[in-house]
Design an enzyme around this catalytic site. Structure first.
Site, mmCIF file in Angstrom:
data_model
loop_
_atom_site.group_PDB
_atom_site.id
_atom_site.type_symbol
_atom_site.label_atom_id
_atom_site.label_comp_id
_atom_site.label_asym_id
_atom_site.label_seq_id
_atom_site.Cartn_x
_atom_site.Cartn_y
_atom_site.Cartn_z
ATOM 1 C CG ASN A 121 -1.894 0.975 1.315
ATOM 2 O OD1 ASN A 121 -2.746 1.317 0.383
ATOM 3 N ND2 ASN A 121 -1.949 1.959 2.265
ATOM 4 C CB VAL B 23 -3.628 3.752 -7.007
ATOM 5 C CG1 VAL B 23 -3.694 2.406 -6.215
ATOM 6 C CG2 VAL B 23 -3.509 3.571 -8.352
ATOM 7 N N PRO B 24 -6.245 4.682 -4.562
ATOM 8 C CG PRO B 24 -8.623 4.310 -3.849
ATOM 9 C CD PRO B 24 -7.417 4.223 -5.116
ATOM 10 C CB CYS B 25 -2.662 4.213 -0.726
ATOM 11 S SG CYS B 25 -1.720 5.726 -1.205
ATOM 12 C CG HIS B 26 -6.866 8.800 -0.019
ATOM 13 N ND1 HIS B 26 -6.562 8.599 -1.317
ATOM 14 C CD2 HIS B 26 -7.902 8.884 0.396
ATOM 15 C CE1 HIS B 26 -7.676 8.866 -2.060
ATOM 16 N NE2 HIS B 26 -8.507 9.069 -1.162
#
Length: 179
Positions: free
Chosen positions: A129, A138-141
């Site tokens: 991640n 790429v919504p790692c948040h």
């Protein structure tokens, strides 16, 4: 992505600060906050898997800039720009799972590990991640600790909180930061 493709890089202004974007003819392969401590190492890794970096505009980064402006204005929940995510098979599996997390929701690292079929590898999933090279898109948040605390974010916890607040409708960031 074709081996040793040229990656054109540019800087984009956003309400959360300057970002570095990169693309090949196959798609966007980089979107990182310019102030990230590990940006130099990230660029070197990208160059190793994607090809030499060169400054310059690219139609994919121009499309990305438009889509980011719409995202920050609350008008876009999904990105359409093509992506290139070179990594290990494991990393690519984690990054695909990240893209399936719906806008405005969060999951835990353990949930992400389960979604990738790696329920015993929570730390490795967390590392993959963190290795994501395409922030926001790429919504790692959207991945948080099981207790609801934010956990980490390479762009900084303040930015992570602001992204989550934006997606929850609790914060408005207008435009792409351009004047």
């Amino acid at each position: 992505m074709a081996a040793r493709a040229r990656v054109l890089t540019t800087r984009l202004q956003t309400p959360l600060g300057e970002m570095v974007a990169g693309a090949t003819d196959a798609g966007v392969c980089l979107l990182e906050f310019a102030g990230r401590k590990t940006l130099t190492a990230q660029l070197a890794r990208l160059e190793g898997v994607a090809g030499p970096l060169a400054p310059g505009p690219h139609p994919h980064t121009e499309a990305l800039e438009r889509e980011l402006g719409e995202y920050f204005a609350g008008e876009r929940k999904e990105f359409a720009v093509p992506l290139v995510l070179p990594g290990t098979t494991f990393q690519e599996r984690v990054w695909r799972a990240l893209r399936e997390i719906p806008y405005g929701t969060t999951i835990s690292y353990a949930d992400l590990a389960r979604r990738t079929g790696s329920e015993l590898a929570v730390r490795a999933v967390g590392r993959a991640n963190g290795d994501n090279r395409i922030a926001i898109v790429v919504p790692c948040h959207r991945v948080v600790r099981a207790d609801g605390n934010l956990g980490g974010y390479s762009g900084g916890l303040d930015r992570k909180r602001r992204l989550l607040d934006l997606e929850a409708g609790a914060l408005q960031l207008f435009g792409s930061g351009e004047t």
